[in-house]
Design a protein around this motif. Structure first.
Motif, short mmCIF file in Angstrom:
data_model
loop_
_atom_site.label_atom_id
_atom_site.label_comp_id
_atom_site.label_asym_id
_atom_site.label_seq_id
_atom_site.Cartn_x
_atom_site.Cartn_y
_atom_site.Cartn_z
N ARG A 99 21.82 19.11 -12.31
CA ARG A 99 22.95 19.45 -11.44
C ARG A 99 23.98 18.32 -11.44
O ARG A 99 25.18 18.54 -11.51
CB ARG A 99 22.47 19.73 -10.01
CG ARG A 99 23.59 20.34 -9.15
CD ARG A 99 23.19 20.46 -7.74
NE ARG A 99 23.42 19.12 -7.17
CZ ARG A 99 22.96 18.71 -6.02
NH1 ARG A 99 22.23 19.50 -5.30
NH2 ARG A 99 23.22 17.50 -5.58
N GLU A 100 23.48 17.08 -11.39
CA GLU A 100 24.39 15.93 -11.44
C GLU A 100 25.12 15.89 -12.78
O GLU A 100 26.30 15.56 -12.83
CB GLU A 100 23.61 14.63 -11.21
CG GLU A 100 23.10 14.47 -9.78
CD GLU A 100 24.21 14.48 -8.76
OE1 GLU A 100 25.18 13.70 -8.91
OE2 GLU A 100 24.14 15.30 -7.82
N ARG B 82 22.67 24.12 -21.28
CA ARG B 82 23.83 23.61 -20.56
C ARG B 82 23.38 23.09 -19.21
O ARG B 82 22.49 23.67 -18.58
CB ARG B 82 24.88 24.71 -20.41
CG ARG B 82 25.48 25.07 -21.76
CD ARG B 82 26.70 25.93 -21.59
NE ARG B 82 27.29 26.21 -22.87
CZ ARG B 82 27.50 27.43 -23.34
NH1 ARG B 82 27.18 28.48 -22.63
NH2 ARG B 82 28.06 27.59 -24.52
N PRO B 83 23.99 22.03 -18.71
CA PRO B 83 23.51 21.38 -17.49
C PRO B 83 23.37 22.30 -16.28
O PRO B 83 22.34 22.28 -15.60
CB PRO B 83 24.54 20.29 -17.22
CG PRO B 83 25.19 20.03 -18.53
CD PRO B 83 25.14 21.31 -19.29
N LYS B 84 24.38 23.11 -16.01
CA LYS B 84 24.32 23.97 -14.82
C LYS B 84 23.17 24.96 -14.93
O LYS B 84 22.40 25.15 -13.98
CB LYS B 84 25.65 24.70 -14.64
CG LYS B 84 25.73 25.49 -13.35
CD LYS B 84 27.11 26.10 -13.17
CE LYS B 84 27.18 26.89 -11.90
NZ LYS B 84 28.49 27.53 -11.74
N ALA C 280 25.86 18.48 -14.58
CA ALA C 280 26.86 19.56 -14.53
C ALA C 280 28.08 19.12 -13.72
O ALA C 280 29.23 19.41 -14.09
CB ALA C 280 26.25 20.82 -13.93
N ARG C 281 27.86 18.41 -12.65
CA ARG C 281 28.98 17.89 -11.84
C ARG C 281 29.82 16.91 -12.67
O ARG C 281 31.03 16.93 -12.61
CB ARG C 281 28.48 17.19 -10.59
CG ARG C 281 28.07 18.11 -9.51
CD ARG C 281 27.69 17.31 -8.29
NE ARG C 281 27.32 18.18 -7.22
CZ ARG C 281 26.74 17.78 -6.11
NH1 ARG C 281 26.45 16.50 -5.93
NH2 ARG C 281 26.42 18.64 -5.17
N ALA D 47 19.82 23.25 -14.54
CA ALA D 47 19.49 22.98 -13.13
C ALA D 47 18.85 24.20 -12.50
O ALA D 47 17.83 24.09 -11.80
CB ALA D 47 20.76 22.58 -12.36
N VAL D 48 19.41 25.38 -12.76
CA VAL D 48 18.83 26.62 -12.22
C VAL D 48 17.45 26.86 -12.83
O VAL D 48 16.50 27.22 -12.10
CB VAL D 48 19.78 27.82 -12.48
CG1 VAL D 48 19.12 29.13 -12.10
CG2 VAL D 48 21.09 27.63 -11.73
N GLU E 113 30.06 16.83 -15.90
CA GLU E 113 30.73 17.59 -16.95
C GLU E 113 31.98 18.27 -16.38
O GLU E 113 33.03 18.28 -16.99
CB GLU E 113 29.76 18.62 -17.50
CG GLU E 113 30.12 19.20 -18.83
CD GLU E 113 29.03 20.09 -19.35
OE1 GLU E 113 28.85 21.20 -18.79
OE2 GLU E 113 28.35 19.70 -20.30
N ARG E 114 31.83 18.82 -15.18
CA ARG E 114 32.94 19.50 -14.53
C ARG E 114 34.04 18.49 -14.18
O ARG E 114 35.21 18.74 -14.38
CB ARG E 114 32.45 20.23 -13.27
CG ARG E 114 33.44 21.15 -12.66
CD ARG E 114 32.87 21.99 -11.54
NE ARG E 114 32.06 21.22 -10.60
CZ ARG E 114 30.76 21.46 -10.35
NH1 ARG E 114 30.14 22.42 -10.96
NH2 ARG E 114 30.12 20.72 -9.48
N TYR F 217 21.84 14.03 -17.63
CA TYR F 217 21.28 15.09 -18.46
C TYR F 217 20.07 14.55 -19.23
O TYR F 217 19.02 15.17 -19.28
CB TYR F 217 22.32 15.64 -19.43
CG TYR F 217 21.83 16.83 -20.21
CD1 TYR F 217 22.10 18.12 -19.77
CD2 TYR F 217 21.10 16.68 -21.39
CE1 TYR F 217 21.66 19.22 -20.48
CE2 TYR F 217 20.65 17.77 -22.10
CZ TYR F 217 20.92 19.04 -21.64
OH TYR F 217 20.46 20.13 -22.34
#
Length: 185
Positions: free
Chosen positions: A174-175, A126-128, A177-178, A131-132, A180-181, A74
């Motif tokens: 995106r990474e 937020r990361p996701k 967000a991954r 990314a968008v 974080e998930r 991030y």
């Protein structure tokens, strides 16, 4: 409260990244000063003020990005996005991207940065969502490349590099967000 090795490592990394961002901004401000003193760079005091403001804004945004998340991906995404915005602004103000700095078509490049900013706020950082937002910004940047192609062929490559910066930021977010998930599972 016990401090883990990971927390200590993160704190050291954060201090190092802050030193790089703010130290880099200070050095970047000194480069044209040295060029003016030793090579006769024709900068006015106003040029140095604008340069300082640009560096302070970029370093301040990078600092904010470092505080938004503890994830390295991030943080790197924020630094790449801020750096890409900085390079677009700098090149556009200095010499212009299409033609010279007075060409009104150059305003579209500030529109691309606006897309990134609006997208970041819509994503609530937020990361996701980031990314968008960076992916949409990359698409907008590629669109400017085709507009620029109609005027100057060399600009197509330069604008393509900016678009790659946005794509790299999108991938890093995106990474994040991954990560974080994965941490929440």
């Amino acid at each position: 409260m016990t401090v883990t090795n990971e927390a200590l490592r993160d704190a050291r990394l954060t201090r190092w990244l802050r030193a790089v961002v703010w130290g880099g901004a200070a050095v970047a401000w000194l480069v044209p000063l040295a060029a003016r003193l030793f090579a006769g760079l024709p900068w006015t005091p106003f040029d140095f003020i604008v340069w300082a403001v640009m560096l302070l804004v970029a370093a301040g945004l990078a600092e904010a990005g470092l505080r938004l998340s503890g994830q390295l991906a991030y943080r790197a995404g924020m630094i790449v996005a801020v750096g890409t915005s900085f390079l677009i602004t700098w090149s556009n103000l200095a010499v212009g991207i299409i033609g010279n700095e007075n060409n009104p078509l150059n305003q579209i490049f500030f529109g691309v940065i606006a897309i990134a900013l609006v997208g970041a706020f819509v994503a609530r950082f937020r990361p996701k969502g980031m990314a968008v937002a960076m992916l949409v910004t990359a698409v907008a940047q590629f669109a400017t490349a085709f507009l620029a192609l109609a005027y100057e062929h060399i600009v197509f490559g330069i604008v393509g590099v900016f678009a790659l910066g946005w794509l790299l930021a999108a991938w890093l977010f995106r990474e994040a967000a991954r990560g974080e998930r994965g941490a929440s599972e």
